[in-house]
Design a protein around this motif. Structure first.
Motif, PDB file in Angstrom:
ATOM      1  N   ALA A   1      42.371  43.501  37.664  1.00  0.00           N
ATOM      2  CA  ALA A   1      42.534  43.503  36.457  1.00  0.00           C
ATOM      3  C   ALA A   1      40.785  43.545  35.758  1.00  0.00           C
ATOM      4  O   ALA A   1      40.317  43.752  34.776  1.00  0.00           O
ATOM      5  CB  ALA A   1      42.098  41.463  36.680  1.00  0.00           C
TER       6      ALA A   1
ATOM      7  N   ILE B   1      41.329  46.645  33.372  1.00  0.00           N
ATOM      8  CA  ILE B   1      41.522  46.159  32.191  1.00  0.00           C
ATOM      9  C   ILE B   1      40.594  45.648  31.428  1.00  0.00           C
ATOM     10  O   ILE B   1      40.048  45.793  30.137  1.00  0.00           O
ATOM     11  CB  ILE B   1      42.491  45.743  32.025  1.00  0.00           C
ATOM     12  CG1 ILE B   1      43.697  45.207  30.339  1.00  0.00           C
ATOM     13  CG2 ILE B   1      42.303  44.213  32.462  1.00  0.00           C
ATOM     14  CD1 ILE B   1      44.769  44.307  30.809  1.00  0.00           C
TER      15      ILE B   1
ATOM     16  N   GLY C   1      41.927  43.665  27.446  1.00  0.00           N
ATOM     17  CA  GLY C   1      41.883  42.889  27.965  1.00  0.00           C
ATOM     18  C   GLY C   1      41.385  41.629  27.225  1.00  0.00           C
ATOM     19  O   GLY C   1      41.908  40.181  27.699  1.00  0.00           O
TER      20      GLY C   1
ATOM     21  N   ALA D   1      47.980  43.445  33.825  1.00  0.00           N
ATOM     22  CA  ALA D   1      46.414  44.446  34.043  1.00  0.00           C
ATOM     23  C   ALA D   1      47.656  45.271  35.410  1.00  0.00           C
ATOM     24  O   ALA D   1      46.399  46.557  35.705  1.00  0.00           O
ATOM     25  CB  ALA D   1      45.365  43.099  34.871  1.00  0.00           C
TER      26      ALA D   1
END
Length: 308
Positions: A18, A21, A29, A44
């Motif tokens: 996560a 991204i 995102g 992600a």
């Protein structure tokens, strides 16, 4: 209860993806935040592995001084580790571990990863594509990523062969549109810095308006096909896909307005305020203006990854 052992490791891997991204792509995102939490986690994980592979080919690995053969060896090792992790459910590489968890949970495997790595490997060689080579490259570098994300979108849904074929077609065309947009907007870097010629029959140094328009017409057809299935998609991803479609369409329009000779000198992008406006439109108006399932779609119905 705080997870321990393997569960804690997998959670940490997902958190790491996560972060990738978030750091690398404002467009993906932000768009991914419109997904449900489960879908966002899978997206992600897919994006992070794709991004790491892309960075091996062109980015930090090259800056660090690795020559072409060394980068190929690193990329090959990443592919081997990815396949092993999908088989056994664990990797010492956190990005690979998160990706493997998503692959195992949603049901994709080497039928997607091998074409992807083949396309990444192709970028390490002098690039001058014919039409068949370009089709294979676009499939591996972009369409399979759309298909992987589609697996995440449809996780838990009952099988429906006709629906799945429609959604797969839409996912492939949306991925293809994004990659072809990259060919035009990254022309200054791909050709000017790396000598790559992705578009058969086109000399990037002398790109004409007619040639640019033919490429964009093809992109807009891809966007129209992809747009035709967005209204059918599950609620956990529909707004995010609409946002991505809107951003791609905006980029296509900006490329049309940019004189062809400028594309060899500068990179065209969608300004951040405009991106935010398009994302907000997808939140406020997630259904209005979307094509009916199965009906023809126009790219203008929406006010857009291993680069948005």
């Amino acid at each position: 209860m705080t997870p321990t052992g393997l569960d804690l490791y997998h959670r940490t891997a997902r958190l790491g993806s996560a972060r990738v991204i978030t750091e690398y792509s404002t467009s993906f995102g932000l768009a991914s935040r419109l997904c449900s939490r489960a879908v966002r986690t899978h997206v992600a994980a897919i994006y992070a592995l794709v991004r790491i592979a892309d960075e091996i080919v062109d980015g930090p690995a090259e800056e660090a001084g690795l020559d072409r053969d060394e980068r190929r060896a690193v990329l090959d090792a990443l592919e081997v580790e990815t396949e092993r992790a999908i088989r056994c459910g664990y990797s010492a590489n956190l990005v690979v571990d998160a990706f493997a968890q998503t692959a195992r949970a949603t049901g994709f495997g080497v039928e997607s990863t091998r074409p992807f790595f083949a396309s990444m490997r192709r970028d390490l060689d002098p690039v001058d594509f014919d039409a068949d080579e370009l089709d294979a490259y676009v499939y591996g570098s972009a369409e399979v990523i759309g298909l992987m994300c589609l697996r995440a979108f449809s996780e838990g849904l009952p099988a429906d062969a006709e629906r799945d074929l429609r959604w797969q077609r839409g996912a492939r065309h949306l991925g293809a549109a994004f990659q072809k947009l990259n060919f035009l907007r990254d022309l200054a870097d791909d050709f000017g810095e790396r000598g790559r010629r992705y578009l058969p029959g086109i000399d990037p140094a002398h790109l004409t308006e007619a040639q640019k328009s033919r490429v964009l017409d093809d992109i807009d057809r891809d966007l129209a096909i992809a747009g035709g299935v967005i209204a059918e998609l599950p609620g956990g991803c529909r707004r995010a896909v609409a946002a991505a479609h809107g951003l791609f369409s905006e980029l296509s329009a900006r490329l049309r307005r940019t004189p062809a000779p400028r594309l060899v000198r500068e990179r065209v992008s969608v300004p951040s305020p405009r991106k935010l406006a398009l994302l907000l439109r997808s939140v406020v108006r997630p259904r209005r203006g979307m094509p009916r399932p199965g009906a023809p779609a126009e790219a203008s119905a929406f006010a857009h990854g291993a680069r948005p």
